[in-house]
Design a protein around this motif. Structure first.
Motif, PDB file in Angstrom:
ATOM      1  N   LYS A   1       1.197  -1.526  -0.324  1.00  0.00           N
ATOM      2  CA  LYS A   1      -0.229  -0.076  -0.118  1.00  0.00           C
ATOM      3  C   LYS A   1       0.875   1.076   0.349  1.00  0.00           C
ATOM      4  CE  LYS A   1      -3.751  -1.909   2.699  1.00  0.00           C
ATOM      5  NZ  LYS A   1      -4.547  -2.323   3.077  1.00  0.00           N
ATOM      6  N   VAL A   2       1.873   1.101   0.962  1.00  0.00           N
ATOM      7  CA  VAL A   2       2.544   2.318   0.745  1.00  0.00           C
ATOM      8  C   VAL A   2       4.438   1.838  -0.404  1.00  0.00           C
ATOM      9  CG1 VAL A   2       4.488   3.340   1.942  1.00  0.00           C
ATOM     10  CG2 VAL A   2       2.145   3.355   2.164  1.00  0.00           C
ATOM     11  N   ARG A   3       5.399   2.640  -0.716  1.00  0.00           N
ATOM     12  CA  ARG A   3       6.167   2.497  -1.266  1.00  0.00           C
ATOM     13  C   ARG A   3       7.642   2.431  -0.185  1.00  0.00           C
ATOM     14  NH1 ARG A   3       3.643  -0.182  -4.878  1.00  0.00           N
ATOM     15  NH2 ARG A   3       3.480   0.042  -7.037  1.00  0.00           N
ATOM     16  N   HIS A   4       7.383   4.420  -0.162  1.00  0.00           N
ATOM     17  CA  HIS A   4       8.030   4.535   0.692  1.00  0.00           C
ATOM     18  C   HIS A   4       8.177   5.410   1.956  1.00  0.00           C
ATOM     19  CE1 HIS A   4      10.691   3.556  -2.606  1.00  0.00           C
ATOM     20  NE2 HIS A   4      10.011   3.709  -3.632  1.00  0.00           N
ATOM     21  N   LEU A   5       8.957   5.947   2.813  1.00  0.00           N
ATOM     22  CA  LEU A   5       8.198   5.906   4.215  1.00  0.00           C
ATOM     23  C   LEU A   5       9.053   7.562   3.716  1.00  0.00           C
ATOM     24  CD1 LEU A   5       8.056   2.250   6.550  1.00  0.00           C
ATOM     25  CD2 LEU A   5       6.623   3.525   5.625  1.00  0.00           C
ATOM     26  N   GLY A   6       8.470   8.200   5.355  1.00  0.00           N
ATOM     27  CA  GLY A   6       8.978   9.780   5.240  1.00  0.00           C
ATOM     28  C   GLY A   6       8.436  10.069   6.843  1.00  0.00           C
ATOM     29  N   VAL A   7       8.802  11.303   7.270  1.00  0.00           N
ATOM     30  CA  VAL A   7       8.886  11.517   7.958  1.00  0.00           C
ATOM     31  C   VAL A   7       8.332  13.188   8.277  1.00  0.00           C
ATOM     32  CG1 VAL A   7       8.853  10.500  10.320  1.00  0.00           C
ATOM     33  CG2 VAL A   7      10.205  11.921   9.308  1.00  0.00           C
ATOM     34  N   SER A   8       7.527  13.895   9.184  1.00  0.00           N
ATOM     35  CA  SER A   8       7.838  15.088   8.238  1.00  0.00           C
ATOM     36  C   SER A   8       7.682  16.109  10.452  1.00  0.00           C
ATOM     37  CB  SER A   8       6.055  16.327   8.004  1.00  0.00           C
ATOM     38  OG  SER A   8       6.013  16.687   7.908  1.00  0.00           O
ATOM     39  N   ASN A   9       8.042  16.765  10.851  1.00  0.00           N
ATOM     40  CA  ASN A   9       8.354  18.084  11.564  1.00  0.00           C
ATOM     41  C   ASN A   9       8.486  16.935  12.637  1.00  0.00           C
ATOM     42  OD1 ASN A   9       6.972  20.536  10.677  1.00  0.00           O
ATOM     43  ND2 ASN A   9       5.413  18.976  10.441  1.00  0.00           N
ATOM     44  N   HIS A  10      10.049  15.982  12.451  1.00  0.00           N
ATOM     45  CA  HIS A  10      10.201  15.393  13.549  1.00  0.00           C
ATOM     46  C   HIS A  10      11.480  15.408  13.605  1.00  0.00           C
ATOM     47  CE1 HIS A  10       7.287  11.812  13.031  1.00  0.00           C
ATOM     48  NE2 HIS A  10       7.961  11.275  13.503  1.00  0.00           N
ATOM     49  N   SER A  11      12.376  15.566  14.550  1.00  0.00           N
ATOM     50  CA  SER A  11      14.012  16.091  14.535  1.00  0.00           C
ATOM     51  C   SER A  11      14.642  15.103  14.680  1.00  0.00           C
ATOM     52  CB  SER A  11      13.724  16.334  16.815  1.00  0.00           C
ATOM     53  OG  SER A  11      13.225  14.760  17.216  1.00  0.00           O
ATOM     54  N   PRO A  12      16.089  15.140  14.660  1.00  0.00           N
ATOM     55  CA  PRO A  12      17.004  14.205  14.518  1.00  0.00           C
ATOM     56  C   PRO A  12      16.908  12.879  15.232  1.00  0.00           C
ATOM     57  CG  PRO A  12      18.138  15.963  14.635  1.00  0.00           C
ATOM     58  CD  PRO A  12      16.201  16.574  15.421  1.00  0.00           C
ATOM     59  N   ALA A  13      16.488  12.621  17.119  1.00  0.00           N
ATOM     60  CA  ALA A  13      16.200  11.474  17.700  1.00  0.00           C
ATOM     61  C   ALA A  13      15.231  11.280  17.372  1.00  0.00           C
ATOM     62  CB  ALA A  13      16.477  12.619  19.616  1.00  0.00           C
TER      63      ALA A  13
END
Ligand code: NAP
Length: 313
Positions: A169-181
């Motif tokens: 259902k999803v090819r690739h994953l990402g994040v938004s508004n996330h700190s490096p930790a």
């Protein structure tokens, strides 16, 4: 003898955005160096008919844009409601299905109005299915966690995201508004790499230069998708000191202030992809003029100093 000795020789070497496509992290996919976003797609009463949406999509494609960014929450608080922007975009794709092949479709889940964050596996699995239904797609190219939910353990979230990928259902994953930790914690439990991070970044919001976001992205070869690259319009026109410098720099290259503001973002070595938010076909098309504007080091740093309101140390 080494041939690289002249590489650093020119003190005023210009920083120019590359027209080359930017790798979306380890995905194997590369995208045009400017993206188009749909946060504001549904915020004008009565004007957001499918025809108007198609005109904006066509302008973006004509500009060369390949990454189209939306989120399930876009439209909440407007008459169209939660999911409204995805539904409008899906309506446009239903009418013009041939356009889909020219796009990398990115959406986000995890924000619920009043909740406000929920990345629990049960909720997110439902949210993804609802996004797919509204978009009329069988998969999302890039699925992003919109904001960190402090009440979901990163292992639980990672398992849920991995299952989305395994199900196709999803090819690739990402994040938004996330700190490096937060990125590190989630990545520690994921069997696949996070390919993109989406911070706010512009001359009005340059914290990612200093908080490790951009360094982590370069170290991990993650794509950086910058939201509100024009500060939501505040860097275009107006008398903010950075806006004044953008107007001057744009004029030097026969481009508008928006082009200069975008090129300032794109000149960073992380090869930041600004997500433009204009809903005007003419302005969407003009965004590619960012590729005409270059910067000397001193000019680029002058914008940063103006943005800080203080000279650099
Ligand atoms: P932006 O490009 O910084 O701002 C766009 C706004 O500036 C529009 O209202 C546009 O108006 C206005 N504008 C004024 N003059 C302009 C000019 N000469 N050229 C272009 N625009 C001009 O971006 P944004 O809309 O704030 O955000 C862009 C995208 O980032 C969103 O669509 C969304 O995909 C993403 N985003 C993500 C998050 C997140 O939490 N992950 C948050 C916010 C946004 P017109 O429409 O009239 O041109």
């Amino acid at each position: 003898m080494s041939k690289s000795i002249h590489l650093h020789g020119k003190p005023d070497m210009s920083l120019k955005p590359s027209p080359e496509h930017v790798p979306l992290g380890a995905s194997g996919v590369a995208v045009f160096p400017i993206a188009w976003g749909m946060w504001r797609l549904a915020d004008r009463d009565g004007r957001d008919d499918i025809g108007a949406v198609i005109a904006r999509i066509e302008a973006a494609l004509e500009a060369g844009i390949t990454l189209f960014d939306t989120a399930d929450i876009y439209g909440a608080g407007e008459p169209v409601g939660f999911g409204g922007a995805e539904a409008l975009f899906g309506g446009a794709l239903a009418r013009r299905p041939e356009l889909r092949a020219r796009m990398i479709v990115a959406t986000k889940g995890g924000i619920r109005r009043g909740w406000p964050y929920d990345s629990s596996p049960a909720y997110l699995a439902e949210a993804l299915d609802a996004s797919l239904r509204r978009l009329g797609l069988d998969h999302i190219d890039l699925y992003q966690i919109h904001r960190r939910d402090f009440l979901t353990h990163p292992r639980e979230l990672a398992d849920c995201l991995a299952a989305m990928v395994a199900a196709g259902k999803v090819r690739h994953l990402g994040v938004s508004n996330h700190s490096p930790a937060e990125v590190e914690a989630l990545q520690a439990f994921l069997p696949v790499p996070l390919v993109a991070t989406q911070p706010e970044f512009s001359a009005l919001h340059h914290a990612p230069l200093h908080d490790g976001t951009l360094d982590q992205a370069m170290a991990r070869a993650m794509a950086v998708l910058a939201w509100s690259p024009l500060g939501g319009g505040r860097l275009v026109g107006g008398d903010h000191p950075a806006a004044v410098l953008f107007a001057e720099q744009g004029a030097r290259f026969g481009a508008d202030p928006a082009a200069a503001a975008l090129s300032w973002v794109m000149a960073h070595p992380a090869r930041i992809v600004p997500i433009i938010g204009s809903q005007s076909p003419e302005r969407i098309l003009r965004a590619r003029n960012a590729l005409m504007v270059s910067w000397t080091r001193s000019e680029w740093y002058a914008v940063l100093a103006a943005a800080r309101g203080a000279p650099l140390p």
